[in-house]
Design a protein around this motif. Sequence first.
Motif, PDB file in Angstrom:
ATOM      1  N   LEU A  24       0.968  -1.250  -0.172  1.00 30.68           N
ATOM      2  CA  LEU A  24      -0.074  -0.019  -0.020  1.00 30.68           C
ATOM      3  C   LEU A  24       0.897   1.376  -0.005  1.00 30.68           C
ATOM      4  O   LEU A  24       1.889   1.673   0.820  1.00 30.68           O
ATOM      5  CB  LEU A  24      -0.865   0.008   1.193  1.00 30.68           C
ATOM      6  CG  LEU A  24      -1.831  -0.955   1.323  1.00 30.68           C
ATOM      7  CD1 LEU A  24      -2.784  -1.142   2.667  1.00 30.68           C
ATOM      8  CD2 LEU A  24      -3.097  -0.945   0.133  1.00 30.68           C
ATOM      9  N   TRP A  58      -6.843   7.751  -1.317  1.00 33.64           N
ATOM     10  CA  TRP A  58      -6.044   6.347  -1.315  1.00 33.64           C
ATOM     11  C   TRP A  58      -5.749   6.260  -2.862  1.00 33.64           C
ATOM     12  O   TRP A  58      -6.470   5.866  -3.635  1.00 33.64           O
ATOM     13  CB  TRP A  58      -6.433   5.048  -0.841  1.00 33.64           C
ATOM     14  CG  TRP A  58      -6.623   5.334   0.680  1.00 33.64           C
ATOM     15  CD1 TRP A  58      -7.850   5.876   1.385  1.00 33.64           C
ATOM     16  CD2 TRP A  58      -5.794   4.978   1.759  1.00 33.64           C
ATOM     17  NE1 TRP A  58      -7.632   5.786   2.676  1.00 33.64           N
ATOM     18  CE2 TRP A  58      -6.215   5.328   2.951  1.00 33.64           C
ATOM     19  CE3 TRP A  58      -4.452   4.214   1.505  1.00 33.64           C
ATOM     20  CZ2 TRP A  58      -5.655   5.024   4.084  1.00 33.64           C
ATOM     21  CZ3 TRP A  58      -3.965   4.243   2.899  1.00 33.64           C
ATOM     22  CH2 TRP A  58      -4.209   4.538   3.900  1.00 33.64           C
ATOM     23  N   HIS A  60      -4.220   4.732  -6.351  1.00 33.73           N
ATOM     24  CA  HIS A  60      -4.116   3.056  -6.907  1.00 33.73           C
ATOM     25  C   HIS A  60      -2.677   2.859  -6.926  1.00 33.73           C
ATOM     26  O   HIS A  60      -1.624   3.611  -6.684  1.00 33.73           O
ATOM     27  CB  HIS A  60      -4.579   3.134  -8.385  1.00 33.73           C
ATOM     28  CG  HIS A  60      -3.702   3.806  -9.348  1.00 33.73           C
ATOM     29  ND1 HIS A  60      -2.493   3.372  -9.795  1.00 33.73           N
ATOM     30  CD2 HIS A  60      -3.899   5.328  -9.817  1.00 33.73           C
ATOM     31  CE1 HIS A  60      -1.985   4.226 -10.805  1.00 33.73           C
ATOM     32  NE2 HIS A  60      -2.768   5.424 -10.651  1.00 33.73           N
ATOM     33  N   VAL A  61      -2.631   1.403  -6.798  1.00 33.90           N
ATOM     34  CA  VAL A  61      -1.302   0.968  -6.713  1.00 33.90           C
ATOM     35  C   VAL A  61      -0.849   0.191  -8.175  1.00 33.90           C
ATOM     36  O   VAL A  61      -1.638  -0.869  -8.374  1.00 33.90           O
ATOM     37  CB  VAL A  61      -1.076  -0.217  -5.690  1.00 33.90           C
ATOM     38  CG1 VAL A  61       0.261  -0.625  -5.563  1.00 33.90           C
ATOM     39  CG2 VAL A  61      -1.689   0.724  -4.365  1.00 33.90           C
ATOM     40  N   GLN A  64      -3.958  -0.812 -10.269  1.00 35.78           N
ATOM     41  CA  GLN A  64      -4.755  -1.596  -9.657  1.00 35.78           C
ATOM     42  C   GLN A  64      -5.742  -0.974  -8.530  1.00 35.78           C
ATOM     43  O   GLN A  64      -5.145   0.035  -7.857  1.00 35.78           O
ATOM     44  CB  GLN A  64      -4.006  -2.932  -8.985  1.00 35.78           C
ATOM     45  CG  GLN A  64      -3.557  -3.685  -9.930  1.00 35.78           C
ATOM     46  CD  GLN A  64      -4.795  -4.596 -10.935  1.00 35.78           C
ATOM     47  OE1 GLN A  64      -5.640  -4.752 -10.300  1.00 35.78           O
ATOM     48  NE2 GLN A  64      -4.509  -4.486 -12.006  1.00 35.78           N
ATOM     49  N   ASN A  66      -6.547   0.508  -4.926  1.00 35.74           N
ATOM     50  CA  ASN A  66      -5.900   0.372  -3.603  1.00 35.74           C
ATOM     51  C   ASN A  66      -7.164  -0.285  -2.768  1.00 35.74           C
ATOM     52  O   ASN A  66      -8.314   0.024  -2.733  1.00 35.74           O
ATOM     53  CB  ASN A  66      -5.649   1.750  -3.100  1.00 35.74           C
ATOM     54  CG  ASN A  66      -5.161   2.104  -1.761  1.00 35.74           C
ATOM     55  OD1 ASN A  66      -5.602   0.989  -0.856  1.00 35.74           O
ATOM     56  ND2 ASN A  66      -3.766   2.394  -1.849  1.00 35.74           N
ATOM     57  N   CYS A  69      -9.081   2.149  -0.582  1.00 40.32           N
ATOM     58  CA  CYS A  69      -9.976   2.838  -1.358  1.00 40.32           C
ATOM     59  C   CYS A  69     -11.194   1.916  -1.484  1.00 40.32           C
ATOM     60  O   CYS A  69     -12.451   2.374  -1.050  1.00 40.32           O
ATOM     61  CB  CYS A  69      -9.270   3.482  -2.432  1.00 40.32           C
ATOM     62  SG  CYS A  69     -10.688   4.078  -3.781  1.00 40.32           S
ATOM     63  N   CYS A  87     -11.789   3.368  -7.781  1.00 39.63           N
ATOM     64  CA  CYS A  87     -10.371   3.355  -7.201  1.00 39.63           C
ATOM     65  C   CYS A  87      -8.977   3.263  -8.120  1.00 39.63           C
ATOM     66  O   CYS A  87      -7.951   3.567  -7.922  1.00 39.63           O
ATOM     67  CB  CYS A  87     -10.556   2.410  -6.271  1.00 39.63           C
ATOM     68  SG  CYS A  87     -11.479   2.616  -4.539  1.00 39.63           S
ATOM     69  N   GLN A  88      -9.537   2.567  -9.134  1.00 38.98           N
ATOM     70  CA  GLN A  88      -8.223   2.486 -10.257  1.00 38.98           C
ATOM     71  C   GLN A  88      -7.983   3.780 -10.807  1.00 38.98           C
ATOM     72  O   GLN A  88      -7.001   3.920 -11.436  1.00 38.98           O
ATOM     73  CB  GLN A  88      -8.995   1.578 -11.470  1.00 38.98           C
ATOM     74  CG  GLN A  88      -8.961   0.185 -11.073  1.00 38.98           C
ATOM     75  CD  GLN A  88      -9.423  -0.893 -12.278  1.00 38.98           C
ATOM     76  OE1 GLN A  88      -9.907  -0.360 -13.160  1.00 38.98           O
ATOM     77  NE2 GLN A  88      -9.398  -1.958 -11.972  1.00 38.98           N
TER      78      GLN A  88
END
Length: 90
Positions: A24, A58, A60-61, A64, A66, A69, A87-88
Amino acid sequence: MKSQKVRRISMVASVVAALGVVPLVAASPASATVKQCTGVVSHAGYVVGPKVKTACGWPHVGGQANAMCLQKLMLAGVRYEVANTACQRA
């Protein structure tokens, strides 16, 4: 009504567990991405209040959604499909 809440909590737990292996990132989000995230939620017919704005904070990672989120949006009552798309973009 109770089984719907249990199902939602189970879904959130599953999403968090599935994405738990992804680190994260707690970087400050750019406001443009928060706007994109809240825009997806708003366009789907949900009210964008403080809970949604916090969730969209939050980032995205790696493209993708999070997990934090997703969890926060779903706990605010947003359907998984909408939350995942939003969230993306965060």
